[in-house]
Design a protein around this motif. Sequence first.
Motif, PDB file in Angstrom:
ATOM      1  N   GLY A 207      24.323  19.630  43.813  1.00  0.00           N
ATOM      2  CA  GLY A 207      24.134  18.746  42.309  1.00  0.00           C
ATOM      3  C   GLY A 207      23.403  19.508  41.531  1.00  0.00           C
ATOM      4  N   THR A 208      23.639  19.674  40.150  1.00  0.00           N
ATOM      5  CA  THR A 208      22.961  20.344  39.012  1.00  0.00           C
ATOM      6  C   THR A 208      21.746  19.366  38.406  1.00  0.00           C
ATOM      7  N   GLY A 209      22.111  18.188  38.254  1.00  0.00           N
ATOM      8  CA  GLY A 209      21.301  17.418  37.684  1.00  0.00           C
ATOM      9  C   GLY A 209      21.667  16.979  36.302  1.00  0.00           C
ATOM     10  N   HIS A 210      23.027  17.221  36.076  1.00  0.00           N
ATOM     11  CA  HIS A 210      23.770  17.308  34.834  1.00  0.00           C
ATOM     12  C   HIS A 210      23.471  15.683  34.168  1.00  0.00           C
ATOM     13  N   MET A 211      23.283  15.459  32.932  1.00  0.00           N
ATOM     14  CA  MET A 211      23.121  14.316  32.196  1.00  0.00           C
ATOM     15  C   MET A 211      23.459  14.538  30.797  1.00  0.00           C
ATOM     16  N   VAL A 212      23.661  13.384  29.906  1.00  0.00           N
ATOM     17  CA  VAL A 212      23.485  13.523  28.689  1.00  0.00           C
ATOM     18  C   VAL A 212      22.090  13.435  27.963  1.00  0.00           C
ATOM     19  N   ARG A 213      21.506  14.626  27.406  1.00  0.00           N
ATOM     20  CA  ARG A 213      20.267  14.852  27.105  1.00  0.00           C
ATOM     21  C   ARG A 213      19.738  13.638  26.178  1.00  0.00           C
ATOM     22  N   PHE A 214      18.582  13.374  26.324  1.00  0.00           N
ATOM     23  CA  PHE A 214      17.994  12.250  25.447  1.00  0.00           C
ATOM     24  C   PHE A 214      18.219  12.354  24.002  1.00  0.00           C
ATOM     25  N   GLU A 215      18.073  13.402  23.515  1.00  0.00           N
ATOM     26  CA  GLU A 215      18.417  13.666  22.085  1.00  0.00           C
ATOM     27  C   GLU A 215      19.801  13.302  21.653  1.00  0.00           C
ATOM     28  N   GLU A 216      20.668  13.693  22.536  1.00  0.00           N
ATOM     29  CA  GLU A 216      21.942  13.579  22.397  1.00  0.00           C
ATOM     30  C   GLU A 216      22.375  11.798  22.536  1.00  0.00           C
ATOM     31  N   GLN A 217      21.888  11.297  23.505  1.00  0.00           N
ATOM     32  CA  GLN A 217      21.947   9.768  23.401  1.00  0.00           C
ATOM     33  C   GLN A 217      21.726   9.288  22.248  1.00  0.00           C
ATOM     34  N   VAL A 218      20.404   9.739  21.625  1.00  0.00           N
ATOM     35  CA  VAL A 218      20.004   9.033  20.416  1.00  0.00           C
ATOM     36  C   VAL A 218      21.169   9.202  19.276  1.00  0.00           C
TER      37      VAL A 218
END
Length: 251
Positions: A207-218
Amino acid sequence: MSSYSYPTKEEWGKFVDETPVVSSFGFPWVSEIDLLMNKKKTIAEVNQIQNLHEWDCLLNKKTWNLRQSFINAMVNFDRGVALTSCDYKRESKIINLLQYELYSEMTFYYLISTRDLILQIINLAWELCLAENSDKSNRENPFVTMNNLKKRLKEYDYYNIYSIVIDMETEMKEANTIRNSMVHSFSMLDSDRRSSVSNDGSTYSAGTGHMVRFEEQVRIMRKSLNAMSNFMQSLRLELINKGFHLESMID
């Protein structure tokens, strides 16, 4: 717990103007008995008016929770969340991160929950005759979903409302995708380090640890809140044009 603190008045005020969501449409309370006794309204009309008021009261609670969740998320994010190994040595940043994650997830939940509740109000106000929810004993009877509602709006020639719904759906697509991942699969708000195996079983991928970045979430939360506000404002004008007498909006 001694390191935890609620948002201050100043912190709250910094973000309160970023939550322009209208609290409710303003369907007034009616005296059902009076309306039925004086026969100024039909039974069906009284039922519609009374139920719209009840849906509106529930909507007011949803939008309140949405506003609270967003502001709490933004206050904790603004305080500084733990992102690096050095940050994780500071208890305050860990607390801020945990609080942000809690309230951002709640924000995405309430965004879509509020949207779905408004679809119920559209169904009732424009008499689209969709069932409130899925009835397993009558699978042929369509119920309120985004697709069913859009289809019925087109069938009944309510193209103004259809256009308003489409605009909202487009602007809130990212938030909807995130919320669906939280409910139905691995949450896009969390680092995904799951491994995978190829279909033939010969290749293993870490796994790469991909997620929606916090700045993108905001960014997505802010965009979706504005979309929700525009959605409700536009619908309220259409409700007034349709002849509903609405009370003043509560900002």
